[in-house]
Design a protein around this motif. Structure first.
Motif, PDB file in Angstrom:
ATOM      1  N   THR A 100      78.255  59.887  16.930  1.00  0.00           N
ATOM      2  CA  THR A 100      79.438  59.158  16.101  1.00  0.00           C
ATOM      3  C   THR A 100      80.260  60.131  15.514  1.00  0.00           C
ATOM      4  OG1 THR A 100      78.327  58.920  13.850  1.00  0.00           O
ATOM      5  CG2 THR A 100      77.999  57.160  15.577  1.00  0.00           C
ATOM      6  N   VAL A 101      81.546  60.244  15.681  1.00  0.00           N
ATOM      7  CA  VAL A 101      82.650  61.077  15.158  1.00  0.00           C
ATOM      8  C   VAL A 101      83.548  60.428  14.191  1.00  0.00           C
ATOM      9  CG1 VAL A 101      84.231  63.067  15.664  1.00  0.00           C
ATOM     10  CG2 VAL A 101      82.032  62.586  16.945  1.00  0.00           C
ATOM     11  N   ASP A 102      84.002  60.764  13.083  1.00  0.00           N
ATOM     12  CA  ASP A 102      84.974  60.260  12.070  1.00  0.00           C
ATOM     13  C   ASP A 102      85.882  61.059  11.677  1.00  0.00           C
ATOM     14  OD1 ASP A 102      84.523  58.216   8.777  1.00  0.00           O
ATOM     15  OD2 ASP A 102      86.167  58.694  10.111  1.00  0.00           O
ATOM     16  N   ASN A 103      87.193  61.124  12.031  1.00  0.00           N
ATOM     17  CA  ASN A 103      88.168  62.053  11.825  1.00  0.00           C
ATOM     18  C   ASN A 103      89.172  61.425  10.500  1.00  0.00           C
ATOM     19  OD1 ASN A 103      89.767  60.144  12.943  1.00  0.00           O
ATOM     20  ND2 ASN A 103      91.171  61.636  13.865  1.00  0.00           N
ATOM     21  N   THR A 104      88.476  60.491   9.624  1.00  0.00           N
ATOM     22  CA  THR A 104      89.239  60.132   8.657  1.00  0.00           C
ATOM     23  C   THR A 104      89.524  61.136   7.511  1.00  0.00           C
ATOM     24  OG1 THR A 104      88.010  57.946   8.742  1.00  0.00           O
ATOM     25  CG2 THR A 104      89.350  58.309   6.473  1.00  0.00           C
ATOM     26  N   SER A 144      77.379  62.189  13.312  1.00  0.00           N
ATOM     27  CA  SER A 144      76.118  62.196  13.233  1.00  0.00           C
ATOM     28  C   SER A 144      75.440  62.042  14.740  1.00  0.00           C
ATOM     29  CB  SER A 144      75.785  60.609  12.446  1.00  0.00           C
ATOM     30  OG  SER A 144      75.941  60.832  10.929  1.00  0.00           O
ATOM     31  N   VAL A 145      74.247  62.263  14.587  1.00  0.00           N
ATOM     32  CA  VAL A 145      73.697  62.143  16.064  1.00  0.00           C
ATOM     33  C   VAL A 145      72.257  61.386  15.879  1.00  0.00           C
ATOM     34  CG1 VAL A 145      72.593  63.731  17.717  1.00  0.00           C
ATOM     35  CG2 VAL A 145      74.271  64.767  16.135  1.00  0.00           C
ATOM     36  N   TRP A 146      72.047  60.531  16.963  1.00  0.00           N
ATOM     37  CA  TRP A 146      70.988  59.554  17.123  1.00  0.00           C
ATOM     38  C   TRP A 146      70.306  59.968  18.351  1.00  0.00           C
ATOM     39  CZ3 TRP A 146      74.725  57.979  13.964  1.00  0.00           C
ATOM     40  CH2 TRP A 146      74.482  57.213  12.980  1.00  0.00           C
ATOM     41  N   LEU A 147      69.276  60.186  18.407  1.00  0.00           N
ATOM     42  CA  LEU A 147      68.359  60.679  19.867  1.00  0.00           C
ATOM     43  C   LEU A 147      67.280  59.485  19.856  1.00  0.00           C
ATOM     44  CD1 LEU A 147      67.991  62.377  22.402  1.00  0.00           C
ATOM     45  CD2 LEU A 147      66.295  63.680  20.855  1.00  0.00           C
ATOM     46  N   ASN A 148      67.599  58.784  21.103  1.00  0.00           N
ATOM     47  CA  ASN A 148      66.291  57.666  21.423  1.00  0.00           C
ATOM     48  C   ASN A 148      66.043  56.849  20.098  1.00  0.00           C
ATOM     49  OD1 ASN A 148      66.009  58.771  23.851  1.00  0.00           O
ATOM     50  ND2 ASN A 148      64.691  60.236  23.167  1.00  0.00           N
ATOM     51  N   GLY A 149      67.218  56.444  19.325  1.00  0.00           N
ATOM     52  CA  GLY A 149      67.443  55.485  18.350  1.00  0.00           C
ATOM     53  C   GLY A 149      67.055  55.998  17.109  1.00  0.00           C
ATOM     54  N   GLU A 150      66.879  57.154  16.835  1.00  0.00           N
ATOM     55  CA  GLU A 150      66.567  57.778  15.730  1.00  0.00           C
ATOM     56  C   GLU A 150      67.626  58.733  15.107  1.00  0.00           C
ATOM     57  OE1 GLU A 150      63.446  60.692  15.918  1.00  0.00           O
ATOM     58  OE2 GLU A 150      63.495  61.381  13.898  1.00  0.00           O
ATOM     59  N   GLN A 151      68.255  58.671  13.935  1.00  0.00           N
ATOM     60  CA  GLN A 151      69.190  59.415  13.588  1.00  0.00           C
ATOM     61  C   GLN A 151      68.525  60.987  13.047  1.00  0.00           C
ATOM     62  OE1 GLN A 151      71.318  58.419   9.733  1.00  0.00           O
ATOM     63  NE2 GLN A 151      72.821  60.025  10.161  1.00  0.00           N
ATOM     64  N   ILE A 152      69.198  61.937  13.894  1.00  0.00           N
ATOM     65  CA  ILE A 152      68.326  63.131  13.699  1.00  0.00           C
ATOM     66  C   ILE A 152      69.424  64.365  12.994  1.00  0.00           C
ATOM     67  CG2 ILE A 152      67.056  63.033  15.868  1.00  0.00           C
ATOM     68  CD1 ILE A 152      68.670  64.858  17.256  1.00  0.00           C
ATOM     69  N   ALA A 153      70.586  64.176  12.840  1.00  0.00           N
ATOM     70  CA  ALA A 153      71.670  65.113  12.168  1.00  0.00           C
ATOM     71  C   ALA A 153      72.849  64.643  11.802  1.00  0.00           C
ATOM     72  CB  ALA A 153      71.707  66.266  13.501  1.00  0.00           C
ATOM     73  N   TYR A 177      77.058  50.223   2.983  1.00  0.00           N
ATOM     74  CA  TYR A 177      76.407  50.182   4.543  1.00  0.00           C
ATOM     75  C   TYR A 177      76.114  51.563   4.775  1.00  0.00           C
ATOM     76  CZ  TYR A 177      80.863  51.484   6.542  1.00  0.00           C
ATOM     77  OH  TYR A 177      82.057  51.884   6.777  1.00  0.00           O
ATOM     78  N   LYS A 178      77.053  52.722   4.406  1.00  0.00           N
ATOM     79  CA  LYS A 178      76.749  53.938   4.963  1.00  0.00           C
ATOM     80  C   LYS A 178      75.485  54.555   4.461  1.00  0.00           C
ATOM     81  CE  LYS A 178      81.112  55.042   6.738  1.00  0.00           C
ATOM     82  NZ  LYS A 178      82.462  56.226   6.697  1.00  0.00           N
ATOM     83  N   LYS A 179      75.117  54.083   3.260  1.00  0.00           N
ATOM     84  CA  LYS A 179      73.986  54.857   2.416  1.00  0.00           C
ATOM     85  C   LYS A 179      72.845  55.164   3.155  1.00  0.00           C
ATOM     86  CE  LYS A 179      72.982  54.583  -2.458  1.00  0.00           C
ATOM     87  NZ  LYS A 179      73.222  54.002  -3.693  1.00  0.00           N
ATOM     88  N   PRO A 180      72.412  54.568   3.890  1.00  0.00           N
ATOM     89  CA  PRO A 180      70.976  54.841   4.708  1.00  0.00           C
ATOM     90  C   PRO A 180      71.096  55.897   5.619  1.00  0.00           C
ATOM     91  CG  PRO A 180      71.140  52.539   4.891  1.00  0.00           C
ATOM     92  CD  PRO A 180      72.813  52.962   4.272  1.00  0.00           C
ATOM     93  N   TYR A 181      72.491  56.121   6.107  1.00  0.00           N
ATOM     94  CA  TYR A 181      72.811  57.088   7.175  1.00  0.00           C
ATOM     95  C   TYR A 181      73.421  58.395   6.702  1.00  0.00           C
ATOM     96  CZ  TYR A 181      72.022  52.404   9.368  1.00  0.00           C
ATOM     97  OH  TYR A 181      71.599  51.139   9.795  1.00  0.00           O
ATOM     98  N   LEU A 182      73.181  58.479   5.276  1.00  0.00           N
ATOM     99  CA  LEU A 182      73.865  59.803   4.748  1.00  0.00           C
ATOM    100  C   LEU A 182      72.541  60.925   5.109  1.00  0.00           C
ATOM    101  CD1 LEU A 182      75.567  58.640   1.796  1.00  0.00           C
ATOM    102  CD2 LEU A 182      76.469  59.080   3.900  1.00  0.00           C
ATOM    103  N   PHE A 183      72.432  61.208   6.224  1.00  0.00           N
ATOM    104  CA  PHE A 183      71.196  62.164   6.559  1.00  0.00           C
ATOM    105  C   PHE A 183      71.542  63.441   6.090  1.00  0.00           C
ATOM    106  CE2 PHE A 183      68.970  64.450   9.723  1.00  0.00           C
ATOM    107  CZ  PHE A 183      67.480  63.700   9.842  1.00  0.00           C
ATOM    108  N   PRO A 184      70.673  64.270   5.385  1.00  0.00           N
ATOM    109  CA  PRO A 184      70.785  65.615   5.092  1.00  0.00           C
ATOM    110  C   PRO A 184      71.874  66.182   5.940  1.00  0.00           C
ATOM    111  CG  PRO A 184      68.573  65.036   4.961  1.00  0.00           C
ATOM    112  CD  PRO A 184      69.132  63.926   5.597  1.00  0.00           C
ATOM    113  N   LEU A 185      72.910  67.013   5.393  1.00  0.00           N
ATOM    114  CA  LEU A 185      74.011  67.561   6.272  1.00  0.00           C
ATOM    115  C   LEU A 185      73.011  68.953   7.019  1.00  0.00           C
ATOM    116  CD1 LEU A 185      77.012  67.569   3.916  1.00  0.00           C
ATOM    117  CD2 LEU A 185      76.719  66.308   6.210  1.00  0.00           C
ATOM    118  N   ALA A 186      73.615  68.997   8.438  1.00  0.00           N
ATOM    119  CA  ALA A 186      73.286  70.234   8.981  1.00  0.00           C
ATOM    120  C   ALA A 186      74.301  71.273   8.469  1.00  0.00           C
ATOM    121  CB  ALA A 186      73.195  70.074  10.437  1.00  0.00           C
TER     122      ALA A 186
END
Ligand code: GCU
Length: 588
Positions: free
Chosen positions: A168-172, A133-142, A16-25
């Protein structure tokens, strides 16, 4: 297992995370921020733990509150109804139930933006542990990995009058991360440093780096600058009014400037932490900073600041407050620095990860040298490319963030890592990278002692400028003589410092000097350490200034805390050993 999972993926949506593996800043996202227009988004945010990543699974970022016919539907993503927290903060100290939570937390707020549509705007996240990860106005941007360094993303043209930001912040803890899954500190999670918008002109100055040319002449300053959007031959102006510097330099094909300027600055030191106001301008952009000029270098086994031999009277310190986790305030930082000054320190080791940038800015002003480091700590997946990318990314981010800070004299590239071929390759590469990025500082790492030969034997030692060792004679090893043998037998061609030594002591527990966990024993341990290391080392860093939380500390006398602090975790109670160390430093 792999095939079986594939069989079920269509049912369980395992990836489920695959679509959100946005290129890393990474470090390339960072720009100079001092002297710029900054709009902080700190303050009240809505928050929810997200134990099963429901935010992603149900695409909460779409904020669908109605069905196709426009009828209200029962939603969990009614962000404005969630609990509120203050950003920056760590969720672990928010409420009892969240203390040991490891997983995803979702932060969100609305904000108004009144930009005039000119120039460019960047969003900066000071730090979020570990992946965010950062979403701005519904769009993942970072998206960013690394729990202690900043990242940025351009948001020019992406903002409206009314905006919604979600982070979203994940400290796993994960094996391939830096640090990996086992370490002696508390895994605070959250958005624990500031979130802000930073404005620049369309064409702007990306970085300015100023340092005294380290040739022992103290009469030249090197300027390294990077610009965006300028053509070769356009100019960048540097001003250091107090030094009579007001000069233009041509920008190269690559948008960079690298030049040397004649100047004899008043040198920065602990006793005279002199800072110069500087400004750099190009086109419509102008940035500022307050920079101290000094030279730190080694010669043979000794360390020199501005040509004068120094002994590093140090102390280690985690970035922690019992009330605020890692989201320290300037008052917290001032208390830490003043306590180290009271101890007689001229240097602090900010263990084991990059602390807030304000720490180095305040150390610049107060006259405290710093050892800053990345959490390449204990065992890691040294063979993995992703792990090296994480480590080198964090090192670049730290150096880009703090390289204008005179107080920072040492970049630490690792701590107590098992001596294997992969680790040597990994850490010597990090060391080389630090030297390439920054010719104005020394490198170090907590290297290994060979307890068979009883001497410092670590292949990394020939790469770093200053060899450091963590040793706990009098605590983990009760026989002090081992330390004496290591000191006598170790033969190095460069400085050696003790980067950690210490013993646990329960605050207020007194008894015989041989009784472990008493303040008396901790004090005696330091007396023996100073006696046996005197003359062999160029510095010593007691581990540690304050007791700190650590889940690995399960001895009933520790109760979830590492109690090697010279002071208690309340930062007020000072143990007997505080005075023992102060007296020794006072005599150095
Ligand atoms: C190690 C390690 C520290 C740890 C300390 C201890 O050297 O670097 O992070 O807290 O020892 O055992 O207390």
């Amino acid at each position: 297992m792999g095939n079986m999972l594939e069989d079920y993926d269509h049912l369980l949506n395992i990836d489920y995370k695959k679509p959100y593996l946005f290129p890393l800043a990474g470090p390339e996202s960072l720009i100079h921020t001092e002297g710029r227009r900054r709009f902080k988004l700190d303050g009240v945010w809505n928050f929810s733990l997200d134990v099963y990543d429901t935010f992603l699974r149900k695409k909460f970022f779409e904020e669908r509150y109605h069905d196709e016919e426009g009828r209200d539907i029962p939603v969990d993503c009614d962000f404005d109804q969630w609990e509120t927290v203050t950003v920056p903060s760590c969720w672990n100290v928010q409420k009892e139930a969240y203390t040991y939570y490891e997983g995803t937390g979702v932060y969100t707020r609305r904000f108004q933006y009144h930009g005039d549509g000119t120039g460019r705007t960047f969003l900066r996240i000071g730090a979020a542990n570990y992946e965010s990860s950062v979403w701005l106005n519904g769009e993942q941007i970072a998206r960013h990995e690394g729990g202690f360094t900043p990242y940025m993303v351009e948001v020019t043209g992406k903002m409206k009058r009314e905006n919604r930001i979600v982070i979203t912040v994940d400290n796993t803890r994960k094996l391939e991360q830096i640090p990996s899954i086992n370490y002696d500190w508390f895994n605070y999670g959250g958005l624990f440093r500031s979130v802000e918008l930073i404005g620049t002109p369309v064409r702007f100055i990306k970085h300015v780096f100023l340092y005294l040319v380290p040739d022992g002449q103290y009469d030249k300053i090197c300027l390294e600058a990077e610009t965006a959007g300028f053509k070769a031959g356009e100019s960048l102006k540097l001003e250091i009014p107090e030094l009579g510097v007001a000069k233009e330099f041509p920008i190269g094909e690559d948008g960079r400037v690298k030049t040397v300027i004649a100047a004899k600055p008043r040198l920065w030191s602990c006793d005279d932490p002199y800072l110069y106001e500087i400004a750099a301008s190009a086109g419509e952009d102008r940035v500022t900073d307050r920079i101290g000029f000094r030279q730190i270098r080694t010669e043979g086994k000794h360390i020199f600041l501005n040509g004068k031999r120094i002994f590093l009277k140090g102390v280690c310190c985690h970035e922690e407050s019992m009330e605020r986790g890692r989201a320290l305030t300037d008052e917290d930082r001032l208390q830490i620095l003043r306590t180290a000054k009271d101890l007689g320190c001229n240097v602090m080791r900010l263990s084991h990860y990059p602390h807030h940038e304000r720490m180095a800015q305040m150390a610049d002003e107060l006259g405290m040298m710093l050892w800053e480091e990345i959490p390449v700590y204990w065992a890691l997946m040294f063979r993995e490319e992703a792990t090296y990318r994480a480590a080198s990314g964090q090192l670049r981010e730290l150096i880009l963030r703090d390289r204008n800070r005179a107080s920072v004299i040492l970049w630490g590239v690792g701590n107590e890592n098992p001596d294997t071929d992969e680790r040597l390759e990994f850490m010597s590469s990090l060391n080389k990278l630090a030297k390439e990025l920054d010719p104005s500082r020394l490198t170090t790492a907590a290297c290994l002692v060979n307890i068979d030969s009883m001497m410092v034997q670590d292949r990394l030692a020939e790469h770093v400028d200053v060899v450091a060792i963590n040793e706990y004679y009098g605590w983990y090893y009760r026989d002090y003589q081992g330390l004496g043998r290591i000191m006598e037998q170790t033969k190095l061609d460069r400085p050696l410092v003790i980067s950690e030594t210490g013993a646990d002591a329960a605050a207020g527990q007194f008894g015989d000097e041989e009784e472990l966990f008493t303040e008396n024993h901790q004090s005696k341990m330091y007396r023996k350490q100073f006696e046996l290391s005197e003359g062999y080392v160029e510095g010593i860093f007691p581990w540690i200034l304050f007791d700190f939380k650590s889940p690995v500390r399960m001895n009933p006398k520790q109760g979830g805390f590492n109690r090697k602090g010279l002071a208690a975790e309340d930062k007020r109670y000072r143990k007997m050993a505080f005075e023992t160390v102060r007296e020794y430093f006072d005599g150095k």
